[in-house]
Design an enzyme around this catalytic site. Structure first.
Site, PDB file in Angstrom:
ATOM      1  N   SER A   1       0.841  -1.201   0.000  1.00 44.88           N
ATOM      2  CA  SER A   1       0.000   0.000   0.000  1.00 44.88           C
ATOM      3  C   SER A   1       0.871   1.244   0.000  1.00 44.88           C
ATOM      4  CB  SER A   1      -0.896   0.026   1.231  1.00 44.88           C
ATOM      5  OG  SER A   1      -1.478   1.314   1.353  1.00 44.88           O
TER       6      SER A   1
ATOM      7  N   HIS B   1      -1.555  -1.379  -3.887  1.00 50.19           N
ATOM      8  CA  HIS B   1      -2.825  -1.094  -3.229  1.00 50.19           C
ATOM      9  C   HIS B   1      -2.921   0.417  -3.010  1.00 50.19           C
ATOM     10  CE1 HIS B   1      -6.187  -2.296  -0.581  1.00 50.19           C
ATOM     11  NE2 HIS B   1      -5.756  -1.390   0.284  1.00 50.19           N
TER      12      HIS B   1
ATOM     13  N   MET C   1      -8.984   7.857   0.942  1.00 52.69           N
ATOM     14  CA  MET C   1      -9.746   8.207   2.156  1.00 52.69           C
ATOM     15  C   MET C   1     -10.312   9.607   2.023  1.00 52.69           C
ATOM     16  SD  MET C   1      -7.255   6.733   5.096  1.00 52.69           S
ATOM     17  CE  MET C   1      -6.387   5.179   4.913  1.00 52.69           C
TER      18      MET C   1
ATOM     19  N   HIS D   1      -8.753   0.927  -3.089  1.00 54.08           N
ATOM     20  CA  HIS D   1      -9.588   0.660  -1.909  1.00 54.08           C
ATOM     21  C   HIS D   1     -10.205   1.987  -1.499  1.00 54.08           C
ATOM     22  CE1 HIS D   1      -9.526  -0.500   2.681  1.00 54.08           C
ATOM     23  NE2 HIS D   1     -10.758  -0.422   2.202  1.00 54.08           N
TER      24      HIS D   1
ATOM     25  N   MET E   1     -12.193   4.210   0.703  1.00 49.45           N
ATOM     26  CA  MET E   1     -12.777   4.413   2.039  1.00 49.45           C
ATOM     27  C   MET E   1     -13.467   5.764   1.977  1.00 49.45           C
ATOM     28  SD  MET E   1      -9.556   2.809   4.086  1.00 49.45           S
ATOM     29  CE  MET E   1      -8.544   2.939   2.625  1.00 49.45           C
TER      30      MET E   1
ATOM     31  N   MET F   1     -11.253  -6.244   6.162  1.00 47.26           N
ATOM     32  CA  MET F   1     -10.378  -5.331   6.906  1.00 47.26           C
ATOM     33  C   MET F   1      -9.951  -5.997   8.218  1.00 47.26           C
ATOM     34  SD  MET F   1      -9.709  -2.675   5.180  1.00 47.26           S
ATOM     35  CE  MET F   1      -8.749  -1.887   6.492  1.00 47.26           C
TER      36      MET F   1
ATOM     37  N   GLY G   1      -8.400   3.549   8.137  1.00 46.64           N
ATOM     38  CA  GLY G   1      -8.049   4.947   8.372  1.00 46.64           C
ATOM     39  C   GLY G   1      -6.552   5.200   8.474  1.00 46.64           C
TER      40      GLY G   1
ATOM     41  N   GLY H   1      -0.064   0.969  10.051  1.00 42.45           N
ATOM     42  CA  GLY H   1       0.726   0.718  11.244  1.00 42.45           C
ATOM     43  C   GLY H   1      -0.029   0.211  12.455  1.00 42.45           C
TER      44      GLY H   1
ATOM     45  N   GLY I   1      -4.352  -4.794   6.625  1.00 41.80           N
ATOM     46  CA  GLY I   1      -4.058  -4.174   7.908  1.00 41.80           C
ATOM     47  C   GLY I   1      -3.264  -5.079   8.836  1.00 41.80           C
ATOM     48  N   GLY I   2      -2.082  -4.618   9.225  1.00 37.98           N
ATOM     49  CA  GLY I   2      -1.286  -5.355  10.205  1.00 37.98           C
ATOM     50  C   GLY I   2      -0.638  -6.628   9.690  1.00 37.98           C
TER      51      GLY I   2
ATOM     52  N   GLY J   1       1.421  -2.306   4.212  1.00 42.53           N
ATOM     53  CA  GLY J   1       1.859  -0.926   4.076  1.00 42.53           C
ATOM     54  C   GLY J   1       3.150  -0.663   4.814  1.00 42.53           C
ATOM     55  N   SER J   2       3.040  -0.442   6.142  1.00 37.40           N
ATOM     56  CA  SER J   2       4.221  -0.050   6.908  1.00 37.40           C
ATOM     57  C   SER J   2       5.316  -1.122   6.887  1.00 37.40           C
ATOM     58  CB  SER J   2       3.827   0.286   8.349  1.00 37.40           C
ATOM     59  OG  SER J   2       2.990  -0.710   8.876  1.00 37.40           O
TER      60      SER J   2
END
Ligand code: DX5
Ligand code: ZN
Length: 221
Positions: A10, A35, A39, A68, A70, A139, A144, A147, A176-177, A197-198
């Protein structure tokens, strides 16, 4: 053959002042997907970028653009995102007044169509649409921000969706995560696509990161 999943980095965690460099890093890592987290500051308490940003980066990348959204009432913007060059557009079931109309709008542009559910919502929210979907996005954090820690209970929803597949063609994506610590459980749940992502942008060796995560392998000790 050994099972392998798609890793979708992402750009949310990239340095936006060097987005072309981030796209090159993603391409060099060996994956085909990127990705794109859009937002609107309404559906989620954060704002990122819109269709112009995607249209501007499109000529610089051959990656599969996995958007994606949001965004509240995303039907208002489907045409703009499709014309910007998204290959897949995923909307939140919670954000659409008329889910069916939104799916129809996405499909009318000939791009992939995804539906997403927040961590607190059950799989039953997307079940009526499964036959029409190319992708279901579960999700694994509250949307939002990058990390955050993966909510383990969400993996049960991936297993449910995997059990329901039969001969349907949808991909199951988790977002996520996802990192070296969580990938073994994520992989075992039966996902097809894992967003990262992170962890991706923090990885020293992004090629090794993508290679190991795609095979469900955590960090070498
Ligand atoms: C969160 C976004 C995710 C996020 C994932 O709302 O949808 O795509 O960037 O980031 P990490 O991998 O850092 O949890
Ligand atoms: Zn996302």
């Amino acid at each position: 053959m050994e099972r392998s999943i798609i890793i979708a980095p992402s750009v949310l965690s990239a340095d936006f002042s060097d987005i072309r460099g981030a796209l090159i890093d993603i391409e060099h890592s060996g994956t085909d997907w990127v990705h794109l987290d859009v937002m609107d500051g309404q559906f989620v308490p954060n704002i990122t970028f819109g269709p112009k940003f995607i249209a501007d980066i499109r000529p610089h990348s051959g990656l599969y653009f996995d958007a994606h959204l949001m965004v509240d009432e995303p039907i208002r913007f489907i045409e703009h995102f499709a014309k910007a060059g998204c290959d897949n557009i995923t909307v939140h079931v919670e954000a659409c007044r008329d889910v069916q109309k939104t799916i129809d709008a996405i499909k009318s542009f000939g791009v992939g169509c995804g539906l997403s559910i927040k961590p607190q919502n059950p799989v039953s929210a997307v079940v009526p649409y499964l036959d029409q979907l190319d992708l279901v996005l579960v999700m694994s954090v509250n949307p939002g921000f990058g990390g955050q820690g993966l909510i383990p209970e969400t993996l049960g929803k991936v297993r449910e969706l995997a059990d329901m597949k039969n001969d349907r063609g949808y991909l199951i994506e988790i977002d996520g995560g996802v990192n070296y610590s969580t990938i073994a459980d994520v992989f075992a749940s039966g996902v097809d696509v894992a967003v990262t992502g992170s962890a991706f942008f923090n990885a020293q060796d992004k090629g090794e990161f993508v290679d190991r995560l795609s095979k469900g392998q955590g960090e070498r000790r």
